[in-house]
Design a protein around this motif. Structure first.
Motif, short mmCIF file in Angstrom:
data_model
loop_
_atom_site.label_atom_id
_atom_site.label_comp_id
_atom_site.label_asym_id
_atom_site.label_seq_id
_atom_site.Cartn_x
_atom_site.Cartn_y
_atom_site.Cartn_z
N UNK A 10 -20.50 21.55 -13.45
CA UNK A 10 -20.71 21.32 -14.88
C UNK A 10 -20.41 19.86 -15.19
N UNK A 11 -21.35 19.20 -15.83
CA UNK A 11 -21.13 17.83 -16.28
C UNK A 11 -20.78 17.87 -17.75
N UNK A 12 -19.74 17.14 -18.09
CA UNK A 12 -19.27 17.11 -19.47
C UNK A 12 -18.83 15.68 -19.79
N UNK A 13 -18.42 15.48 -21.02
CA UNK A 13 -17.91 14.17 -21.41
C UNK A 13 -16.40 14.25 -21.58
N UNK A 14 -15.76 13.15 -21.28
CA UNK A 14 -14.33 13.01 -21.49
C UNK A 14 -14.10 11.65 -22.11
N UNK A 15 -13.02 11.55 -22.82
CA UNK A 15 -12.63 10.27 -23.40
C UNK A 15 -11.46 9.73 -22.59
N UNK A 16 -11.66 8.56 -21.98
CA UNK A 16 -10.60 7.89 -21.24
C UNK A 16 -9.78 7.11 -22.26
N UNK A 17 -8.51 7.48 -22.40
CA UNK A 17 -7.64 6.84 -23.38
C UNK A 17 -7.10 5.56 -22.75
N UNK A 18 -7.48 4.43 -23.33
CA UNK A 18 -7.06 3.13 -22.81
C UNK A 18 -5.80 2.65 -23.52
N UNK A 19 -5.73 2.85 -24.83
CA UNK A 19 -4.55 2.51 -25.62
C UNK A 19 -4.59 3.38 -26.87
N UNK A 20 -3.64 3.18 -27.78
CA UNK A 20 -3.64 3.99 -29.00
C UNK A 20 -4.86 3.73 -29.87
N UNK A 21 -5.52 2.60 -29.67
CA UNK A 21 -6.68 2.26 -30.49
C UNK A 21 -7.98 2.11 -29.71
N UNK A 22 -7.92 2.27 -28.38
CA UNK A 22 -9.13 2.08 -27.57
C UNK A 22 -9.32 3.24 -26.62
N UNK A 25 -15.87 6.60 -23.54
CA UNK A 25 -16.51 7.88 -23.26
C UNK A 25 -17.14 7.81 -21.88
N UNK A 26 -16.88 8.81 -21.04
CA UNK A 26 -17.49 8.82 -19.72
C UNK A 26 -17.91 10.23 -19.34
N UNK A 27 -18.84 10.28 -18.41
CA UNK A 27 -19.32 11.56 -17.89
C UNK A 27 -18.44 11.99 -16.72
N UNK A 28 -18.04 13.23 -16.76
CA UNK A 28 -17.20 13.80 -15.70
C UNK A 28 -17.91 15.04 -15.18
N UNK A 29 -17.94 15.19 -13.88
CA UNK A 29 -18.53 16.38 -13.28
C UNK A 29 -17.42 17.23 -12.69
N UNK A 30 -17.40 18.49 -13.08
CA UNK A 30 -16.44 19.47 -12.58
C UNK A 30 -17.13 20.33 -11.52
N UNK A 31 -16.44 20.56 -10.41
CA UNK A 31 -17.00 21.35 -9.30
C UNK A 31 -16.04 22.46 -8.92
N UNK A 32 -16.61 23.60 -8.52
CA UNK A 32 -15.83 24.70 -7.95
C UNK A 32 -16.67 25.35 -6.87
N UNK A 33 -16.03 25.63 -5.71
CA UNK A 33 -16.72 26.27 -4.60
C UNK A 33 -15.93 27.49 -4.16
N UNK A 123 -9.32 12.91 -22.06
CA UNK A 123 -9.29 13.93 -23.11
C UNK A 123 -10.63 14.67 -23.11
N UNK A 124 -10.55 16.00 -22.96
CA UNK A 124 -11.74 16.86 -22.89
C UNK A 124 -11.80 17.78 -24.10
N UNK A 125 -12.99 18.24 -24.42
CA UNK A 125 -13.14 19.33 -25.37
C UNK A 125 -12.70 20.59 -24.63
N UNK A 126 -11.73 21.30 -25.17
CA UNK A 126 -11.17 22.49 -24.51
C UNK A 126 -12.26 23.52 -24.21
N UNK A 127 -13.23 23.68 -25.10
CA UNK A 127 -14.30 24.66 -24.88
C UNK A 127 -15.10 24.35 -23.62
N UNK A 128 -15.31 23.07 -23.32
CA UNK A 128 -16.03 22.71 -22.09
C UNK A 128 -15.26 23.14 -20.85
#
Length: 160
Positions: A10-22, A25-33, A123-128
């Motif tokens: 599943x490919x989803x988006x996550x927010x990479x927290x750089x600082x309190x103000x920055x 957004x990046x694409x993250x792929x989750x895998x399970x086998x 930071x991910x959307x919990x539903x994803x």
């Protein structure tokens, strides 16, 4: 003998927290086998890898040379951790060592990845994450992981 369940990806988006103000957004792929039933894999773009700074190593004879970017893995950076850790962290802070998962305000979940080079907060959307886990449980139901584990293969990989 029945065929192994198809891998879950599943490919989803996550927010990479750089600082309190920055953040970024990046694409993250989750895998399970099913052939590695206790683990999940998280792959994010190589440009977000934490790289050691060669100028920080005083024993490096080339330390005063200008640093060039070192190429990361072509497909990205992969972290492998327990599926149970991801599931537990959706509701309660969980994890020891390099990976921590905890609920965040609202509908978010934070995955904290620690390495000698630093810490990354994603930071991910919990539903994803719940959707990904649900599909992984269709492949291998929770509590049935050991019936899918090939102990001989796992031991051979550990000793390799």
């Amino acid at each position: 003998m029945s065929a192994a369940p198809a891998p879950v990806e599943q490919t989803t988006h996550a927010r990479l927290i750089v600082s309190t103000h920055r953040s970024a957004l990046l694409r993250v792929t989750l895998h399970y086998r099913a052939d590695d039933p206790l683990a999940v894999r998280m792959v994010f773009p190589a440009e977000y890898a934490l790289e050691p700074d060669p100028l920080d190593d005083p024993a490096d004879p080339c330390a005063d040379l200008p640093a060039e970017p070192s190429p990361g893995p072509a497909d990205g950076v992969e972290w492998v951790f327990a599926r149970q850790l991801l599931a537990a962290g959706l509701d309660l802070p969980s994890g020891e060592g390099d990976v921590h998962v905890r609920p965040a305000p609202g509908t978010r979940t934070v995955v904290e990845l620690r390495s000698p080079e630093g810490v990354a907060l994603l930071q991910f959307d919990r539903a994803d994450l719940r959707r990904f886990l649900w599909h992984s449980y269709l492949a291998v139901p929770e509590g049935r992981e050991l019936s899918h584990l090939d102990c001989d293969r796992a031991l051979a990989e550990l000793l390799a």
